[in-house]
Write an enzyme that holds these catalytic residues in place. Structure first.
Site, mmCIF file in Angstrom:
data_model
loop_
_atom_site.group_PDB
_atom_site.id
_atom_site.type_symbol
_atom_site.label_atom_id
_atom_site.label_comp_id
_atom_site.label_asym_id
_atom_site.label_seq_id
_atom_site.Cartn_x
_atom_site.Cartn_y
_atom_site.Cartn_z
ATOM 1 N N GLU A 5 -19.486 -18.964 -34.881
ATOM 2 C CA GLU A 5 -18.871 -20.595 -34.322
ATOM 3 C C GLU A 5 -19.851 -21.569 -34.271
ATOM 4 O OE1 GLU A 5 -16.745 -18.905 -30.424
ATOM 5 O OE2 GLU A 5 -15.638 -17.757 -31.920
ATOM 6 N N TYR A 64 -18.010 -16.519 -23.164
ATOM 7 C CA TYR A 64 -18.025 -15.140 -23.660
ATOM 8 C C TYR A 64 -18.182 -14.358 -22.409
ATOM 9 C CZ TYR A 64 -16.638 -16.063 -28.243
ATOM 10 O OH TYR A 64 -15.760 -16.574 -29.269
ATOM 11 N N ARG A 90 -2.283 -27.329 -29.102
ATOM 12 C CA ARG A 90 -1.578 -26.777 -30.171
ATOM 13 C C ARG A 90 -1.988 -27.193 -31.641
ATOM 14 N NH1 ARG A 90 0.214 -25.165 -26.043
ATOM 15 N NH2 ARG A 90 2.524 -25.145 -25.206
ATOM 16 N N GLY A 118 6.994 -24.013 -42.189
ATOM 17 C CA GLY A 118 6.048 -23.407 -42.786
ATOM 18 C C GLY A 118 5.620 -24.012 -44.081
HETATM 19 C C1 LIG Z 1 -2.423 -22.524 -37.528
HETATM 20 C C2 LIG Z 1 -1.099 -23.026 -37.071
HETATM 21 C C3 LIG Z 1 -0.469 -24.221 -37.720
HETATM 22 C C4 LIG Z 1 0.616 -24.749 -37.344
HETATM 23 N N1 LIG Z 1 1.334 -25.576 -37.995
HETATM 24 C C5 LIG Z 1 2.612 -26.234 -37.250
HETATM 25 C C6 LIG Z 1 3.190 -27.232 -38.143
HETATM 26 O O1 LIG Z 1 2.582 -27.751 -39.210
HETATM 27 N N2 LIG Z 1 4.319 -27.704 -37.947
HETATM 28 C C7 LIG Z 1 4.899 -27.343 -36.682
HETATM 29 O O2 LIG Z 1 5.780 -27.607 -36.138
HETATM 30 N N3 LIG Z 1 4.419 -26.240 -35.731
HETATM 31 C C8 LIG Z 1 3.188 -25.827 -36.371
HETATM 32 N N4 LIG Z 1 2.501 -24.784 -35.724
HETATM 33 C C9 LIG Z 1 3.012 -24.195 -34.471
HETATM 34 C C10 LIG Z 1 2.803 -24.906 -33.447
HETATM 35 O O3 LIG Z 1 1.493 -25.020 -32.954
HETATM 36 C C11 LIG Z 1 3.387 -24.656 -31.903
HETATM 37 O O4 LIG Z 1 3.287 -23.454 -31.454
HETATM 38 C C12 LIG Z 1 5.090 -25.323 -31.778
HETATM 39 O O5 LIG Z 1 4.767 -26.739 -32.343
HETATM 40 C C13 LIG Z 1 5.406 -25.031 -30.499
HETATM 41 O O6 LIG Z 1 4.552 -25.588 -29.622
HETATM 42 P P1 LIG Z 1 5.528 -26.226 -28.372
HETATM 43 O O7 LIG Z 1 4.619 -26.670 -27.489
HETATM 44 O O8 LIG Z 1 6.514 -27.173 -28.623
HETATM 45 O O9 LIG Z 1 6.409 -25.009 -27.729
HETATM 46 P P2 LIG Z 1 5.942 -23.856 -26.485
HETATM 47 O O10 LIG Z 1 6.029 -24.636 -25.187
HETATM 48 O O11 LIG Z 1 4.374 -23.596 -27.078
HETATM 49 O O12 LIG Z 1 6.780 -22.669 -26.783
HETATM 50 C C14 LIG Z 1 6.796 -21.805 -27.989
HETATM 51 C C15 LIG Z 1 7.908 -20.797 -27.761
HETATM 52 O O13 LIG Z 1 7.765 -20.159 -26.741
HETATM 53 C C16 LIG Z 1 8.833 -20.131 -25.730
HETATM 54 N N5 LIG Z 1 8.250 -19.850 -24.308
HETATM 55 C C17 LIG Z 1 7.707 -20.659 -23.881
HETATM 56 N N6 LIG Z 1 7.409 -20.583 -22.679
HETATM 57 C C18 LIG Z 1 8.174 -19.108 -22.559
HETATM 58 C C19 LIG Z 1 8.278 -18.293 -21.364
HETATM 59 N N7 LIG Z 1 7.621 -18.526 -20.100
HETATM 60 N N8 LIG Z 1 8.962 -17.154 -21.655
HETATM 61 C C20 LIG Z 1 9.437 -16.816 -22.865
HETATM 62 N N9 LIG Z 1 9.405 -17.595 -23.872
HETATM 63 C C21 LIG Z 1 8.815 -18.907 -23.544
HETATM 64 C C22 LIG Z 1 9.507 -21.344 -26.154
HETATM 65 O O14 LIG Z 1 11.080 -21.096 -25.663
HETATM 66 C C23 LIG Z 1 9.411 -21.380 -27.549
HETATM 67 O O15 LIG Z 1 10.331 -20.756 -28.339
HETATM 68 C C24 LIG Z 1 1.485 -24.132 -36.168
HETATM 69 C C25 LIG Z 1 0.639 -22.953 -35.526
HETATM 70 C C26 LIG Z 1 -0.475 -22.650 -35.891
HETATM 71 C C27 LIG Z 1 -1.194 -21.367 -35.069
HETATM 72 C C1 HEM Z 2 -15.251 -11.095 -28.451
HETATM 73 C C2 HEM Z 2 -14.393 -11.737 -27.595
HETATM 74 C C3 HEM Z 2 -13.292 -12.454 -27.969
HETATM 75 C C4 HEM Z 2 -12.096 -11.792 -29.131
HETATM 76 C C5 HEM Z 2 -12.261 -10.304 -29.704
HETATM 77 C C6 HEM Z 2 -11.318 -12.818 -29.255
HETATM 78 C C7 HEM Z 2 -9.896 -12.690 -30.016
HETATM 79 C C8 HEM Z 2 -9.003 -13.501 -30.166
HETATM 80 C C9 HEM Z 2 -7.983 -13.333 -30.992
HETATM 81 C C10 HEM Z 2 -7.760 -12.290 -31.792
HETATM 82 C C11 HEM Z 2 -7.169 -14.538 -31.135
HETATM 83 C C12 HEM Z 2 -6.096 -14.983 -31.774
HETATM 84 C C13 HEM Z 2 -6.564 -15.598 -33.004
HETATM 85 C C14 HEM Z 2 -5.299 -15.993 -33.896
HETATM 86 O O1 HEM Z 2 -4.693 -16.953 -33.459
HETATM 87 O O2 HEM Z 2 -4.954 -15.463 -34.675
HETATM 88 C C15 HEM Z 2 -7.726 -15.416 -30.073
HETATM 89 C C16 HEM Z 2 -7.636 -16.789 -29.575
HETATM 90 C C17 HEM Z 2 -8.045 -17.407 -28.538
HETATM 91 N N1 HEM Z 2 -9.049 -17.028 -28.100
HETATM 92 FE FE1 HEM Z 2 -10.409 -15.529 -27.931
HETATM 93 N N2 HEM Z 2 -11.412 -13.868 -28.526
HETATM 94 C C18 HEM Z 2 -12.605 -13.462 -27.694
HETATM 95 C C19 HEM Z 2 -13.307 -14.542 -26.808
HETATM 96 C C20 HEM Z 2 -12.752 -15.650 -26.227
HETATM 97 C C21 HEM Z 2 -13.268 -16.788 -25.342
HETATM 98 C C22 HEM Z 2 -14.773 -16.130 -24.686
HETATM 99 C C23 HEM Z 2 -12.548 -17.561 -25.017
HETATM 100 C C24 HEM Z 2 -12.662 -18.712 -23.995
HETATM 101 C C25 HEM Z 2 -12.514 -18.377 -22.701
HETATM 102 C C26 HEM Z 2 -11.247 -17.351 -25.894
HETATM 103 C C27 HEM Z 2 -10.282 -18.184 -25.984
HETATM 104 C C28 HEM Z 2 -9.229 -18.050 -26.966
HETATM 105 C C29 HEM Z 2 -8.163 -18.859 -26.951
HETATM 106 C C30 HEM Z 2 -7.776 -19.963 -25.928
HETATM 107 C C31 HEM Z 2 -7.354 -18.545 -28.089
HETATM 108 C C32 HEM Z 2 -6.137 -19.152 -28.619
HETATM 109 C C33 HEM Z 2 -5.028 -18.755 -27.665
HETATM 110 C C34 HEM Z 2 -3.358 -19.020 -27.947
HETATM 111 O O3 HEM Z 2 -3.320 -19.802 -28.641
HETATM 112 O O4 HEM Z 2 -2.847 -18.396 -27.264
HETATM 113 N N3 HEM Z 2 -11.454 -16.062 -26.554
HETATM 114 N N4 HEM Z 2 -8.901 -14.877 -29.385
#
Ligand SMILES: Cc1cc2nc3c(=O)[nH]c(=O)nc-3n(C[C@H](O)[C@H](O)[C@H](O)COP(=O)(O)OP(=O)(O)OC[C@H]3O[C@@H](n4cnc5c(N)ncnc54)[C@H](O)[C@@H]3O)c2cc1C
Ligand code: HEM
Length: 395
Positions: free
Chosen positions: A137, A95, A206, A276
């Site tokens: 947390e 944090y 992921r 989904g």
């Molecule tokens: C709560 C939750 C539950 C989920 N449950 C499922 C599930 O049950 N099944 C499932 O299949 N998925 C699920 N997902 C989605 C999953 O977490 C991944 O996001 C998904 O599998 C894609 O990951 P990836 O690493 O294959 O793609 P990534 O490498 O993360 O890429 C994702 C997208 O971003 C784009 N991208 C990547 N890099 C760039 C860049 N540099 N510029 C522009 N675009 C870019 C890619 O083209 C792609 O379209 C869930 C996500 C969440 C948050």
């Molecule tokens: C008060 C401080 C913070 C706020 C308000 C905040 C807010 C958020 C929000 C809104 C998300 C997206 C949640 C979602 O998936 O819907 C998120 C995800 C996340 N946060 Fe924080 N966060 C805070 C602090 C931190 C800290 C300290 C860390 C660690 C260095 C962190 C790491 C992450 C990561 C790794 C994700 C997921 C990102 C991703 O999937 O791309 N956050 N946070």
């Protein structure tokens, strides 16, 4: 306790930050990753590249700042974010790093407009917000660790089975390497998987929803192969192509606040688009196991029959239940999309509704639900990425 003056300064500067919000968080991430590249092992780079995480964080900071004297008002948002943080292993010591870089970015972007008074007020407010997250947390970490079969952050699992469910979706059954039994979870919750991919500099994390009712033996996730986009999805494609039975990945304890209320016997409508359907599978199976009399509608939209997973399982569950309907639309086979007309026919009036699918799908479905009289207190939804603002269409 924050002074009234600090509260006033923070609240009055929210609109300024809102105006510069995305620029500030973009600068913030750039600076933070330069100073702390190890954090790239935690953050999702695809979400960063697409600006989704920036937007999510900016929204959360405005919401917190606007409610700084009453953070309880945004507790549901804090809990949702804390679940994600907990599933990723975010620790209290992270944090101050975020705080320092966020304040630095505010200074850099606002320049002289960010007076020392404003910066001090925001530093204090950030401290309060961070403490709220750290507190929530800690409780979550304690709870998952103390649960029967539970653990605190990540634990090693083996892929026990790999099953193709459709042309694009494959299930992975995951067993803990230590052979212990698994903790229960709420149907709809997800896990974070953590893995290294050869050639990738950083560890990748992921989230995947658990796609079956809880059991003590194995978790099941069902993953869509993201290979119709550029660049291809890193983790999903790696799972599909390279990982097989016997391979190991690290897994967090189940997390998330999108889950079926299993204490209730009220009617439920489960609505999903594409992959989904995974959290809905866990919910539907749980109803079949625990409350088979419960009235339930499983409504699904897939591109084609070949894209759809679990059709036979869904038919079997539906047939086994006395008060269930299962309807599916194949949009590329001429069935159209889930809309108000379809929902007024099949969504159960007055039921709790769970929605999950791509963002445009959720915008359309939730707008249609509003149109036919469902109120927000009945509608629960999950984004398969950082939470976004819905863009609803008024009827
Ligand atoms: C709560 C939750 C539950 C989920 N449950 C499922 C599930 O049950 N099944 C499932 O299949 N998925 C699920 N997902 C989605 C999953 O977490 C991944 O996001 C998904 O599998 C894609 O990951 P990836 O690493 O294959 O793609 P990534 O490498 O993360 O890429 C994702 C997208 O971003 C784009 N991208 C990547 N890099 C760039 C860049 N540099 N510029 C522009 N675009 C870019 C890619 O083209 C792609 O379209 C869930 C996500 C969440 C948050
Ligand atoms: C008060 C401080 C913070 C706020 C308000 C905040 C807010 C958020 C929000 C809104 C998300 C997206 C949640 C979602 O998936 O819907 C998120 C995800 C996340 N946060 Fe924080 N966060 C805070 C602090 C931190 C800290 C300290 C860390 C660690 C260095 C962190 C790491 C992450 C990561 C790794 C994700 C997921 C990102 C991703 O999937 O791309 N956050 N946070």
């Amino acid at each position: 306790m924050l002074s009234q003056k600090t509260i006033d300064i923070v609240k009055s500067t929210v609109p300024v930050l809102e105006q510069h919000g995305k620029t500030i968080t973009t600068v913030f991430y750039k600076n933070m990753f330069e100073a702390h590249p190890e954090l790239l092992n935690i953050f999702n780079h695809a979400n960063q590249s697409r600006g989704r995480q920036q937007t999510a964080l900016a929204n959360a900071v405005y919401a917190a700042a606007a409610n700084i004297d009453n953070l309880g008002a945004i507790l549901p948002t804090v809990i949702q974010i804390a679940h994600k943080h907990r599933s990723l292993g975010i620790m209290p010591e992270h944090y101050p790093i975020v705080g320092e870089n966020l304040l630095g970015a505010i200074k850099e972007v606002l320049g002289d407009a960010a007076t020392p008074e404003i910066i001090d007020a925001w530093a204090e407010a950030y401290g309060v917000i961070a403490d709220a997250f750290i507190g929530v947390e800690k409780e979550m970490y304690d709870k998952v660790e103390e649960a029967d079969g539970g653990w605190r952050t990540f634990k090693k699992f083996t892929i026990a089975q790999k099953v193709k469910e459709s042309d694009v979706i494959t299930s992975f059954y995951l067993k803990p390497v230590d052979g212990k039994k698994l903790p229960s979870y709420k149907p709809g919750q997800y896990i974070t998987i953590r893995l290294n991919i050869f050639g990738e500099k950083y560890t990748l994390n992921r989230q995947y929803s658990l796609s079956q009712a809880p059991n003590e033996e194995m978790f099941r996730i069902s993953v869509k192969r993201e290979d119709e986009c550029t660049p291809n999805g890193k983790v999903s494609v790696h799972l599909h192509r390279n990982l097989n039975v016997g391979d190991e990945i690290e897994v967090s304890a189940p997390a998330g606040d999108f889950y079926l209320d299993t204490e209730s016997t009220a009617p439920v409508t489960l609505i999903s688009g594409g992959v989904g359907l995974t959290p809905m599978m866990a919910m539907y199976e749980t109803i079949a196991k625990e409350t088979p009399e419960r009235q339930v509608a499983f409504l699904h939209s897939a591109r084609t029959r070949k894209h759809q997973a679990f059709d036979q399982t869904l038919r079997d569950i539906n047939e086994s239940l006395p008060n269930s309907t299962y309807e599916v639309l194949y949009s590329e086979e001429g069935d159209g999309f889930i809309n108000a007309e379809f929902l007024s026919k099949y969504a159960i009036k007055g039921s709790d509704v769970y929605v999950c699918g791509p963002t445009p799908f959720m915008n359309a479905v939730i707008s249609a639900l509003h149109e036919i009289g469902f109120t927000d207190d009945k509608i629960h939804f999950e984004f398969f990425g950082p939470a976004e603002q819905l863009e609803l269409v008024q009827a």
